[in-house]
Design a protein around this motif. Structure first.
Motif, PDB file in Angstrom:
ATOM      1  N   THR A   1       0.839  -1.194   0.000  1.00  0.00           N
ATOM      2  CA  THR A   1       0.000   0.000   0.000  1.00  0.00           C
ATOM      3  C   THR A   1       0.876   1.247   0.000  1.00  0.00           C
ATOM      4  N   THR A   2       0.449   2.251  -0.760  1.00  0.00           N
ATOM      5  CA  THR A   2       1.153   3.526  -0.777  1.00  0.00           C
ATOM      6  C   THR A   2       0.470   4.481   0.190  1.00  0.00           C
ATOM      7  N   VAL A   3       1.237   5.053   1.092  1.00  0.00           N
ATOM      8  CA  VAL A   3       0.714   6.018   2.065  1.00  0.00           C
ATOM      9  C   VAL A   3       1.372   7.362   1.845  1.00  0.00           C
ATOM     10  N   THR A   4       0.682   8.411   2.276  1.00  0.00           N
ATOM     11  CA  THR A   4       1.194   9.776   2.154  1.00  0.00           C
ATOM     12  C   THR A   4       1.365  10.363   3.536  1.00  0.00           C
ATOM     13  N   VAL A   5       2.544  10.895   3.804  1.00  0.00           N
ATOM     14  CA  VAL A   5       2.812  11.542   5.086  1.00  0.00           C
ATOM     15  C   VAL A   5       2.428  13.004   4.949  1.00  0.00           C
ATOM     16  N   LEU A   6       1.398  13.399   5.711  1.00  0.00           N
ATOM     17  CA  LEU A   6       0.935  14.779   5.645  1.00  0.00           C
ATOM     18  C   LEU A   6       1.990  15.708   6.240  1.00  0.00           C
ATOM     19  N   GLY A   7       1.997  16.921   5.766  1.00  0.00           N
ATOM     20  CA  GLY A   7       3.016  17.884   6.188  1.00  0.00           C
ATOM     21  C   GLY A   7       4.087  17.965   5.133  1.00  0.00           C
ATOM     22  N   ALA A   8       4.893  16.913   4.997  1.00  0.00           N
ATOM     23  CA  ALA A   8       5.915  16.870   3.957  1.00  0.00           C
ATOM     24  C   ALA A   8       5.310  16.486   2.603  1.00  0.00           C
ATOM     25  N   ARG A   9       4.081  15.905   2.619  1.00  0.00           N
ATOM     26  CA  ARG A   9       3.392  15.457   1.405  1.00  0.00           C
ATOM     27  C   ARG A   9       4.269  14.519   0.579  1.00  0.00           C
ATOM     28  N   GLN A  10       4.922  13.629   1.294  1.00  0.00           N
ATOM     29  CA  GLN A  10       5.771  12.631   0.643  1.00  0.00           C
ATOM     30  C   GLN A  10       5.066  11.279   0.691  1.00  0.00           C
ATOM     31  N   ARG A  11       5.218  10.534  -0.414  1.00  0.00           N
ATOM     32  CA  ARG A  11       4.587   9.229  -0.510  1.00  0.00           C
ATOM     33  C   ARG A  11       5.626   8.130  -0.268  1.00  0.00           C
ATOM     34  N   ALA A  12       5.140   6.997   0.292  1.00  0.00           N
ATOM     35  CA  ALA A  12       6.025   5.853   0.541  1.00  0.00           C
ATOM     36  C   ALA A  12       5.218   4.580   0.425  1.00  0.00           C
ATOM     37  N   GLN A  13       5.867   3.558  -0.070  1.00  0.00           N
ATOM     38  CA  GLN A  13       5.201   2.261  -0.209  1.00  0.00           C
ATOM     39  C   GLN A  13       5.501   1.398   1.012  1.00  0.00           C
ATOM     40  N   VAL A  14       4.440   0.889   1.639  1.00  0.00           N
ATOM     41  CA  VAL A  14       4.573   0.094   2.859  1.00  0.00           C
ATOM     42  C   VAL A  14       5.202  -1.254   2.524  1.00  0.00           C
ATOM     43  N   THR A  15       6.198  -1.651   3.312  1.00  0.00           N
ATOM     44  CA  THR A  15       6.853  -2.951   3.116  1.00  0.00           C
ATOM     45  C   THR A  15       6.482  -3.966   4.184  1.00  0.00           C
ATOM     46  N   GLY A  16       5.878  -3.518   5.283  1.00  0.00           N
ATOM     47  CA  GLY A  16       5.530  -4.454   6.336  1.00  0.00           C
ATOM     48  C   GLY A  16       4.670  -3.830   7.416  1.00  0.00           C
ATOM     49  N   VAL A  17       4.127  -4.682   8.287  1.00  0.00           N
ATOM     50  CA  VAL A  17       3.328  -4.259   9.439  1.00  0.00           C
ATOM     51  C   VAL A  17       3.934  -4.903  10.680  1.00  0.00           C
ATOM     52  N   ALA A  18       4.079  -4.143  11.746  1.00  0.00           N
ATOM     53  CA  ALA A  18       4.714  -4.634  12.961  1.00  0.00           C
ATOM     54  C   ALA A  18       3.952  -4.158  14.180  1.00  0.00           C
ATOM     55  N   ASP A  19       4.210  -4.816  15.284  1.00  0.00           N
ATOM     56  CA  ASP A  19       3.637  -4.443  16.573  1.00  0.00           C
ATOM     57  C   ASP A  19       4.756  -3.910  17.457  1.00  0.00           C
ATOM     58  N   LEU A  20       4.436  -2.968  18.323  1.00  0.00           N
ATOM     59  CA  LEU A  20       5.399  -2.409  19.274  1.00  0.00           C
ATOM     60  C   LEU A  20       4.976  -2.832  20.677  1.00  0.00           C
ATOM     61  N   PRO A  21       5.467  -3.984  21.164  1.00  0.00           N
ATOM     62  CA  PRO A  21       5.019  -4.494  22.481  1.00  0.00           C
ATOM     63  C   PRO A  21       5.330  -3.553  23.631  1.00  0.00           C
ATOM     64  N   ASN A  22       6.391  -2.763  23.504  1.00  0.00           N
ATOM     65  CA  ASN A  22       6.795  -1.867  24.597  1.00  0.00           C
ATOM     66  C   ASN A  22       6.634  -0.411  24.178  1.00  0.00           C
TER      67      ASN A  22
END
Length: 866
Positions: free
Chosen positions: A152-173
């Motif tokens: 999936t391609t996401v856009t970071v608001l503010g900088a208006r830069q696009r990036a393609q997601v390579t993975g999904v992770a959890d942050l246990p801590n």
């Protein structure tokens, strides 16, 4: 002359020397193993507290300071293992476009720059769910909000830069990862962000253009260089942190995760010492009493030897040296045997290798114990205060009630124990007080007075009751055609009631020490299992992150050995502005797999609360904190916001049916429990995020479950580091202390029963010889010993069990802080209690049988004693 006397004494009476040395060895081994266990427990608590921390320090560069200067100062920190640069930037949000053209946008989000090897540097910080571990990785909650995944391609608001997601992770801590570094102590933890994007340093600058960047260094130190005691380790980490802060001169702040975890473990370390004090020390004192009983077997012989030495002109000092040499030999032999036994037991059991200091302390204690117990009874004769040798050797038994009982000391001690116990109950059994944000733990030693006063109070009460029972008037003599002499046997026991009552008290305390320790440790083990099962969820649990839409198929848990499988919907819900955990359950059947106790629902029973929930389709059990914060009551209607099929939060009505403080897999602050069927109907999402499995073979069942890659399979036998628990002690094990106390307790209880009877038979050797001269048969002489043995064994076991019940109940209540949740009632290990009674009965029977056989001998030497 001294050496020759000691060697001749050993040659002529080896049995007495061996018995004394073995009894001393028991005390020495017990002391060494107890000290070794105490030291090892502190080290294990330190290690476990440190292992929970994935990153020891989070060093944050202050605005306007040079990160290179902070990095240079870090390289000079003692015990440094390494550090990695981590940058944070807060952006207005992240957006994505679904395949059907729908745009989803999150609220404020964090973009975090992580080096490529961060996963191996701090393996506990990030758990990969799907896709690659590096590149552009979305936090699981963010991926759920955006409906995004790898590709999936996401856009970071503010900088208006696009990036393609390579993975999904959890942050246990996530709580510590996004902590406010430098926040004042006691200010409380801030909630971690819901939306996080993890990127490589090469992409960070472009994606956060125009945003304020926070520079951090995540640091790991060598835990092997820290002291083994949690409090001392925490102080050492603080000193290193202060040294670094002074070196950078205000250029950085430290979020000291390691010190925080170690400071939290200091309460557990204090409880561990209290357990040793309240469970181990009574057994150690009992070992000393048994040693004194064994040594007393040779006191009469020593009095005769002393009389002969005095007749031959040996002065008191020289006589003390000769007898002291024999006592010293007993102590040295006992110290050697005990030290060797302790070293062997340390290799076979969970006690750790005894340190040289504990070995020396145990050996010295054994030698001093032997000398003191052997010479103390002869002190009067050595000083020349005994009126005659014959009177010193054959004293008549006293029938006067002891002074401590005439003063009513037992009543005073038990009354004091009851008052202290009541005051402790009013204070909530807070024995160890750890103020929030203050790195100092204090012990309310006054609360420990309840069991401390109960021990001597129960001993004296048993002594008093035994005297009253044995002092009952003898019945009128009747015809005795069988020649069993029941009236005479009763009268003999009545005249010896003070000595018999003393033996009953010793036996009762031996039984009480063993059984009370068994009840406490069995209750502890039961609650520790419950505590772990609450954290895991059941014997085995398969979990996905909350709000996962794919869900789990319950068929994956239908493996051999699984007795029951329960489905739980784990959702995130807004209660007002607070995001809390919501657990959708089948209220009628959840008890088949989840651990449940009445303590979970104050003012009600867990069965009643679940019945009300099942009878109310839109019902909800709210945590006590939620009810208090929002001024809600049972019967109120509350609007909660949950995600629906579109991924948007919508209001859903619930009725409050009760309060709940604990639940499987739930946090210990704020959460909601509701009906899974109602949640599914209201949101249109039937996905199940948790499977709870009850089984008698958790390890085997957990290994047989083939769960999706994003799921976590855990069981109650997993390493305790992987199963963080509210109570560090409950996450550990008291097996070492329980084995030590119970093994020595059973041995000492059996020894007490046997030795008291043997000592009694030895004290009555002249009486049994006189009976033989008067024509009494061997059976008749044995009847006197068996009568005394029955009275002593029955009274001792009954009194010991009563004292054990009182002591165990007080220990469990006073040390309630160890248990989470508190036990509903003490757990009695009936097989072990039966083993104690069986050991006492067998020892008493064997000792009496040997004593009657010994009493049946009448020879010239015994006739001369008359």
């Amino acid at each position: 002359m001294t050496v020759r006397y000691v060697l001749q004494s050993l040659r002529r009476r080896p049995a007495e020397t061996i018995a004394a040395a073995v009894s001393v060895a028991l005390t020495v081994a017990f002391l060494i193993l107890l000290g070794s266990f105490t030291a090892r427990t502190g080290a294990r608590l330190t290690l476990r507290a440190a292992d929970r921390v994935p990153v020891d320090w989070q060093v944050q560069v202050t605005p306007g300071s040079d990160p290179a200067a902070a990095a240079a100062a870090l390289r000079g920190v003692p015990g440094l293992l390494g550090f990695r640069a981590v940058d944070y930037a807060k952006v207005p949000g992240i957006s994505s476009v679904s395949p059907d053209g729908e745009t989803r946008t999150t609220g404020a989000a964090y973009v975090v720059s992580l080096p490529d090897d961060y996963g191996s540097f701090a393996p506990g910080e990030i758990r990969r769910l799907v896709g690659a571990a590096g590149g552009v990785v979305l936090q699981q909650q963010t991926a759920s909000n955006l409906g995004a995944g790898p590709g999936t391609t996401v856009t970071v608001l503010g900088a208006r830069q696009r990036a393609q997601v390579t993975g999904v992770a959890d942050l246990p801590n996530a709580d510590s990862f996004f902590q406010v570094v430098g926040a004042p102590a006691g200010s409380g933890a801030s909630a971690p962000p819901d939306n996080v994007l993890l990127v490589s340093p090469a992409r960070f600058a472009a994606l956060t253009s125009g945003a304020t960047v926070v520079h951090q260094f995540h640091v790991r130190v060598d835990r092997a260089t820290l002291p083994t005691d949690p409090a001392k380790a925490a102080d050492e980490v603080t000193r290193r942190a202060n040294h670094f802060i002074a070196a950078v001169a205000g250029g950085a702040l430290i979020g000291d995760n390691l010190e925080t975890s170690l400071s939290a473990a200091r309460e557990d370390a204090i409880y561990a010492r209290l357990l040793v004090l309240l469970l181990g020390v009574p057994g150690l004192l009992l070992a000393g009493v048994v040693t004194a009983l064994v040594v007393s077997l040779r006191n009469d012989r020593q009095r005769r030897d002393l009389a002969l030495l005095r007749l031959r002109g040996v002065g008191p000092r020289r006589a003390a040296i000769l007898l002291g040499g024999t006592a010293l030999l007993d102590g040295l032999l006992g110290a050697a045997i005990g030290s060797g036994a302790a070293l062997l037991a340390s290799r076979l059991g969970p006690y750790g290798n005894p340190s040289a200091s504990w070995l020396i302390a145990g050996a010295l204690a054994g030698v001093l114990l032997a000398v003191a117990t052997e010479l103390a009874p002869l002190a009067g004769t050595l000083r020349g205060t005994a009126p005659t040798v014959q009177a010193g050797v054959n004293p008549l038994p006293s029938t006067r009630t002891p002074l401590v009982l005439r003063l009513g000391l037992d009543i005073l001690l038990l009354a004091g124990s009851a008052v202290v116990f009541w005051l402790t109950a009013r204070a909530g059994y807070q024995v160890v007080v750890v103020p929030e944000g203050v790195p100092v733990a204090s012990v309310n030693y006054a609360a420990l007075l309840a069991p401390a006063l109960a021990w001597p109070g129960m001993a004296l009460l048993i002594w008093r009751i035994t005297l009253l029972i044995l002092n009952r008037p003898a019945r009128i003599p009747a015809a005795d055609p069988s020649g069993r002499l029941p009236d005479l046997r009763h009268d003999v026991v009545r005249r010896r009631r003070v000595r018999v009552a003393r033996g009953v008290t010793g036996l009762a305390i031996a039984v009480a020490v063993t059984v009370s320790a068994a009840v406490f440790t069995h209750t502890y083990d039961q609650q520790a299992r419950l505590d772990t099962a609450l954290t895991v969820g059941s014997d085995v649990a398969v979990t996905l992150p909350p709000d996962t839409t794919t869900g789990l198929n319950p068929a994956i848990a239908a493996v051999p050995g699984a007795a029951a499988v329960e489905q739980v919907s784990h959702r995130l819900v807004y209660v007002g502005p607070d995001l809390q955990d919501l657990y959708g359950i089948d209220a009628a059947t959840i008890g088949r797999a989840a651990p449940l106790q009445d303590a979970f629902t104050p003012g009600s029973t867990i069965r009643t609360a679940l019945h009300r929930l099942a009878a109310t389709p839109d019902g909800a059990l709210l945590s006590q904190e939620t009810l208090h914060d929002y001024q809600l009551h049972t019967g109120d209607t509350v609007q909660l916001r949950l995600k629906d099929t579109r991924g948007a939060y919508r209001k859903i009505r619930f009725h409050v049916v009760g309060v709940i403080t604990e639940f499987a897999t739930a946090p210990r602050d704020s959460f909601v429990v509701a009906n899974r069927s109602y949640i599914t109907a209201a949101t249109g999402l039937p996905a199940v995020q948790t499977l709870l499995v009850r089984t008698d073979r958790p390890t085997t069942v957990a290994a047989a479950i083939h769960a999706p890659a994003a799921a976590l399979v855990n069981d109650i036998t997993a390493p305790r580091v992987a199963v963080p628990s509210a109570s560090g002690l409950a996450a550990g094990s008291l097996s070492g202390l329980s084995r030590l106390t119970l093994a020595f307790g059973i041995l000492l209880a059996a020894a007490s029963a046997g030795l008291v009877l043997v000592v009694g038979a030895a004290q009555r050797r002249r009486a049994t010889t006189a009976l033989a001269v008067l024509g009494a048969s061997t059976r008749q002489r044995a009847g006197f010993l068996w009568t005394e043995a029955r009275a002593l064994t029955i009274a001792g076991t009954i009194g010991g069990l009563a004292a054990a019940a009182v002591i165990a109940a007080e220990l469990i209540k006073v040390l309630n802080g160890i248990f989470d949740p508190p036990p509903q009632h003490p757990a009695v290990p009936w097989p072990l209690a039966a083993a104690v009674l069986l050991a006492v009965g067998a020892s008493a029977a064997l000792a009496t049988a040997l004593a009657t056989r010994w009493a049946g001998r009448v020879d010239a030497s015994r006739l001369r004693d008359l």
